[in-house]
Structures are given as C-alpha cells and as structure tokens.
Design a protein around this motif. Structure first.
Motif, short mmCIF file in Angstrom:
data_model
loop_
_atom_site.label_atom_id
_atom_site.label_comp_id
_atom_site.label_asym_id
_atom_site.label_seq_id
_atom_site.Cartn_x
_atom_site.Cartn_y
_atom_site.Cartn_z
N VAL A 578 -11.84 -147.38 -62.44
CA VAL A 578 -11.75 -146.78 -63.78
C VAL A 578 -13.02 -147.03 -64.57
O VAL A 578 -13.61 -146.12 -65.17
CB VAL A 578 -10.52 -147.33 -64.53
N ALA A 650 -8.41 -141.89 -63.57
CA ALA A 650 -8.52 -143.11 -64.38
C ALA A 650 -7.33 -143.25 -65.32
O ALA A 650 -6.78 -144.36 -65.48
CB ALA A 650 -9.82 -143.07 -65.18
N VAL A 654 -4.69 -146.43 -65.24
CA VAL A 654 -4.47 -147.25 -66.43
C VAL A 654 -2.99 -147.26 -66.80
O VAL A 654 -2.40 -148.30 -67.12
CB VAL A 654 -5.32 -146.73 -67.61
#
Length: 686
Positions: A578, A650, A654
C-alpha cells in the motif's frame, strides 16, 4: 320558568338614589369645607394683624406718655398707665423698667417701676410667655430728650383669636349639616319620584316580557330618558312578539327540515365511512406493494379488499399467459377448491363470451348484472355456485394485457360506477404488483448470470495472471543472467536493449500482480498473513526502494516517523505494498518539489500520510480514483501509464486491516493521501 320580582331589585334601584345623594352631598361638603377653611384662615389673619396693631399702638402710647414720669421717677403715673393698658383684655402682662443708660449701675430688681399680670398668669414668669406660641411679645425703649430713661415690655394673648376661630368652625359645621340634610332629603325625593319609581315600573314590565307575557303594558308616559327607554322596550316587545309568531309558523318546516337533514347526515356518514374504508384499503394495498416483493401476499390483499368494498361474495385475479393466450386464476377469495379447479380447466381466452374475455377484448370494465338473463353464459358452474352478478376489469400495463380482476356477487344487480372506479384503482395496483414481480424475477435471473460471469471472469484473470507470470519470470531471469555476462560478454547495443527489456518486463510483472491481487480479492481468496512487524522498518524499506527514482527525477524525499514505535501486528508485505503504491504514484505525478511520508499515532491507531507537490485532483477525480480501472486521466493520450488498479487494491488491503483510506487535494496545489491502520490486527476484516 317565570321570574318573581323580589325585594332585591328595588334595593338595587334605591342604591342609585343613595349613590346620587352621597355623591352630591360629598361634592357640596368638599366645597363648603374648602370655602370655610379659606374664610377661617382669612379671619385668623385679620385678627392676628389686629392684635399686632393694638400691641404696636400700646407701645407707641407708652413711648409718648411715659418719658416724663420715668424721668421724674413718678411710679404712680407709670402704674396708672399699666392699669389703663389692662383695660384691653388681650394684654396679660406688662412691665416698665427705669434706667439711665450709661448713667447708673442699678441692679435689675431696682430698675422695675411697675409690673402687672392677669390673674390666670400670676405665677408665670417672662420665660413662660416667651416660649409659648399663644402670646405676642413686644418691647420698646422709652427716651427723654434723646436719652433712654426706661423700657416697657407688653405681652398680648391669642385666646380671643382662638375662641372666635372655634365659634366660626362651629357655625360652619352647623350650617354644612343643615345644607347636607336639605340636599339629601331633596335628592331622595327627586330620585324616588323621577328615577326609582319609573325604573321599578320599567323593570316589572321587562320581567313580564322575559317570562313570556308579550302583551304586557309598558308605561311610556314620561318624555325624559326613562320614557325613551320605555319606548324602546315596547318596540322590542313588539319585535319579539312578531318573531315568536314567525317562529311558530315555521316550526313544522324546521322539524321537517331537521328530519330530512338527519337522513342526509346518515347517508353522508355512511358515504364517509365507505370512503374511509376505501382509503384504508388503498393504504394497506399501497403499503403491501411498496414493502414486499411477495406477489401472493400483495394480490391476496387486493382481491380481499376488492370483494369486501364492492359488497361482493367472491373474487379472482387472473394472470394472462401470453404464450398460451389464456387466463390462469392466480389468487382467489371466497370460492372452494373445486370451483378453482373448474376455473383452471375452463381456459378462458380474450374475446370469448365470458365477462373476463369481453373486458380483455374491449380493454374496459365489463359486467353482467344478472346471469339469469344470460342463458347461454359459457361457465355453467357460475350459476351452480349461486353467483348472479359479475364484474371484470382488465389488467393492462402500457396497453399490454397482463391479467384480469373479477368480483362475483350472489345478489343480482349492476355494480355502481363508484365501485367500478374503485376497483379500477385496485386493478392498477395489481398491474403494478405483477409488473414489479416480473421485474424482480428478471433482475434476480440477471443477477445470477452476472454473478456467474463475474466469478468466471475472476477465475479467468487469476488463471491468466498465473500463466503469464510464470514465463515472464523466466524471461526476466534469463535477461538478468545475460546482463550479468553469465553467457559471455554482451555488446553495448544489445546490453541497452536488454535493460529496456528487463524494465518493461518488470512493469508488466507489476501489472500482472495487480490483476492477480484484484482477482483474489473479488473471489474472496486474498488472505492476510498476520504477524508482528515494525512499521518504522516498513517505511524505511519502501523509501529505500524508491529513492533511486526520486533522485532520477530530482525530487526531494522526506520522512517524519517517530522513533521507538511499539511493535504492530498485521500483514507487513501488504502494508508495504500500500505504502509503495502511494509513494510510487506521488513520484509518478510530481515533476518538481518534494514527496513526504509522515506517521502519527493516536488511539491505538497508525495514521500514515503521503504528501506531494503534484498537479492535484479535482473533486470528480477524488470520487473515482479508488475504483477499479479508474484514473485521474483516463484518456488514451494520458502522459502517465498504469492500469488504475493500484489505489483500488490499496483501499481493499487497508479495509481488510480494519482501517480506511482517503485523499485531500486541491487542483494545482498537490495532494495528501492518508490511511489508518489499527496497531494490532488480530483478525482479518470481511
């Protein structure tokens, strides 16, 4: 109930004369008191001035008569003079002193020639007279040939003034009492004769009128205000009498109108109750249509309310089968299973002689008021079941026939137009429910198809990514061996080509990895490898990997990470992915300035922020950059390459850690990408 004149009313009438008399007496008394007070004060002032004048005259007389006797010390003359002064009964004390100023030093006692007091004041000294406001004191020097030979002191009493004042007050009080008594008697006589008695007669007449005696006599003999009031009362009596006569004449008409009105109210109440039932039924049907996709529930509610509100005995909602061109009974109310089976076997069609066939052909409601009058009706079981009246309404959706609504009644008679209009509303709701159910079935089928296609797509992408990555890794491996001169020296031109080949191959490998990660995420096959890690080491590792690119573009790379961070738990590799994606994008879109990564800790959560001085993002771009295959510049002529998968991957990573990611940007002023991570992730989020 009749009114009986009581003694209370006359007392109220007499109170008028009392109030009038008391008011008049009060005003007169105030005027008399004011006048008497002014007169007494004036007389007191005159008498006071008279006393002062007499005292002054006595002193002047002493100044004329006593100089020679005092010079010769003739006490007899002085004593006679004082006796003469006491002829004025107002003088109560007199004293003559002898003395030659600046020529003798005799004591005070030796200076008194004569001194006299009236009998009531024999024991009083001069201090008593001087301290009392009851007396007037006057003293004067006596001179002979411009030499002081003595002094005279005279005291005069105000008793005479006081006595005269009291006499005046008594007289005024007596006079006022006589005047007040005269006024009171006069006012009583006038009010009783000219106010009380006429008002009492007027009151008795008004009471008789109030009791219903509209022929009573009203005395109008007086020409004053009370007489005018009596005239108005008599006019009112005649008007009331006339009104009662008119009311008596119209009593029967009122009673008749009342009976008619009661009937109208009853009919209107029944109509309102029917309207309330209809509105309630429409509300329930509308709620059912909007709250459930269960077609059976909705249609059952519609046919039940249609039968109840039309005062029918049974009802059916038919669904039209476009393939076979027949009506199939879908929902039934008030009929037996055998009746339903016979309806299924009838296979009703558009245009046949049944009521539903005619309504479908005409596209308007159709009814049979009495089956007895239709001997050739095709459905004989209708009569056998006892039904006499039928009403059918076609169910149309944009001129497309979808079914029909039929209600049946065992009593003969035509269905009224309001009932037909109401059932048309129910028919419209039925059409909407059937259409919604069909749409839902189509959507459900399309959803299954899309879900299957998406699953196949994800599987295909995963397989293709795997199949592409294996030979590509081999190509990159052999390219590295050739560049490292394992197979011998490589000419310069070929070396440069091989470097470009390796660079583009690794870029292609990154794209394939992104597609593979996205496929795994969509297929639910991407799992986090949760282990303890140091976020500080992750940041430093990622910065090291992009440092060369920052140097190549001459971009300043900054880092603000606090030291001694606690050990975190999560998927270290995915977190690095990320951060690498965010920093890579920042370097890709920043041509000059700096790129900065910042880490803060609060509430058991990491907050990582990536700043850049690039072109920034518009509000529309900020809304779509986290979606798959979306880029800020999605045109075929874009300057920056990429598939638009990095930020979407990403975001999913997350969120799998239980955090969130967002962007803050202003067009032309750079961007800030932020994401949060829980310090300890014990379980992968769904």
């Amino acid at each position: 109930m009749k009114h009986n004149p009581s003694s209370k009313t006359p007392s109220k009438a007499r109170s008028i004369s009392r109030r009038f008399s008391f008011t008049l007496i009060g005003v007169v008394t105030l005027l008399l008191v004011a006048f008497a007070t002014a007169g007494i004060l004036f007389n007191i002032n005159i008498m006071e001035k008279d006393l002062e004048t007499r005292l002054k005259n006595a002193v002047k007389l002493a100044q004329i008569s006593l100089p020679i006797p005092l010079w010769n010390l003739d006490t007899k003359v002085a004593d006679d003079f004082v006796r003469a002064l006491f002829l004025d009964k107002s003088i109560v004390y007199a004293k003559i002193l002898w003395g030659l100023s600046q020529q003798t030093n005799l004591s005070t006692e030796s200076q008194i020639i004569t001194e006299r007091k009236r009998k009531p004041y024999k024991q009083m000294d001069f201090e008593y007279f001087s301290n009392s406001s009851q007396f007037i004191i006057k003293s004067s020097d006596i001179q002979f040939e411009e030499s002081e030979v003595g002094n005279i002191l005279i005291v005069m009493s105000r008793d005479s003034v006081r006595k005269q004042t009291f006499l005046q007050i008594y007289g005024i009080i007596t006079l006022a009492a006589i005047i007040i008594a005269a006024i009171w008697l006069t006012s009583l006589f006038i009010t009783k004769r000219y106010i009380f008695r006429p008002l009492l007669k007027l009151k008795e007449s008004a009471s008789l009128i109030a009791d219903g005696d509209l022929d009573t006599f009203v005395d109008k003999g007086s020409d004053d205000e009370i007489g005018i009031l009596a005239q108005h009362l008599d006019v009112m009596r005649r008007s009331i009498k006339q009104l009662f006569e008119e009311l008596s004449e119209s009593k029967e008409e009122v009673e008749k109108h009342s009976r008619t009105l009661e009937q109208k109210v009853a009919v209107r109440t029944q109509e309102l109750a029917q309207s309330v039932e209809e509105l309630k039924a429409l509300g329930e049907i509308s709620q059912a249509v909007n709250s459930t996709l269960d077609l059976e529930t909705v249609l059952s509610s519609i046919v039940r309310h249609a039968v109840q509100l039309s005062r029918a005995d049974a009802g059916t909602i038919y669904e039209f089968d476009e393939t076979e061109q027949i009506f199939s009974p879908r929902i039934n109310y008030g009929v037996s299973a055998e009746f339903i089976q016979e309806m299924r076997e009838s296979k009703l069609r558009v245009g046949d002689e049944t009521v539903i066939g005619q309504a479908a052909e005409k596209r308007i409601p159709d009814q049979v008021p009495d089956l007895v009058n239709v001997p050739n009706y095709p459905l004989s079981y209708m009569k056998q079941a006892g039904f006499r009246a039928l009403l059918a309404l076609p169910l149309l959706h944009k001129d497309r026939l979808v079914g029909g609504l039929v209600v049946r009644r065992k009593a003969a008679g035509e269905f009224p137009l309001p009932i037909v209009d109401l059932l048309q509303t129910f028919a419209a709701q039925s059409v909407l429910a059937i259409h919604n159910a069909r749409l839902f079935r189509e959507i459900e089928e399309k959803g299954h198809e899309l879900e299957l296609a998406d699953r196949h797509k994800s599987q295909f992408l995963a397989n293709m990514s795997h199949e592409l990555r294996t030979p590509l890794n081999a190509i990159l491996g052999y390219t590295e061996l050739i560049l490292d001169n394992i197979y011998g020296d490589v000419p310069g031109k070929i070396h440069e080509v091989l470097e470009r080949l390796e660079k583009n191959g690794r870029h292609l490998l990154g794209l394939i990895n992104d597609v593979l990660d996205l496929s795994k995420i969509e297929a639910g096959q991407l799992n986090l490898a949760l282990n303890d890690y140091s976020l500080e080491d992750v940041v430093q590792t990622v910065l090291s990997s992009i440092e060369a690119l920052a140097t190549e573009k001459n971009i300043e790379l900054k880092c603000a990470v606090p030291s001694n961070l606690m050990t975190a738990r999560g998927d270290e590799q995915r977190i690095a992915q990320v951060l690498l994606n965010l920093l890579g994008n920042a370097l890709k879109f920043t041509d000059q300035g700096l790129v900065k990564v910042e880490l803060t800790v609060a509430n058991e959560t990491f907050l990582l922020s990536v700043y850049d001085t690039g072109p920034g993002l518009s509000e529309d771009d900020q809304k779509k950059i986290f979606k798959e295959f979306h880029q800020a510049d999605g045109s075929s002529t874009r300057k920056k390459d990429g598939t638009g998968l990095g930020l979407s991957i990403a975001k999913k990573i997350v969120e799998m850690h239980g955090g969130r990611i967002w962007v803050e940007s202003t067009l032309g002023k750079g961007s800030i990408f932020r994401f949060t991570l829980p310090i300890r992730v014990e379980k992968q989020k769904g």
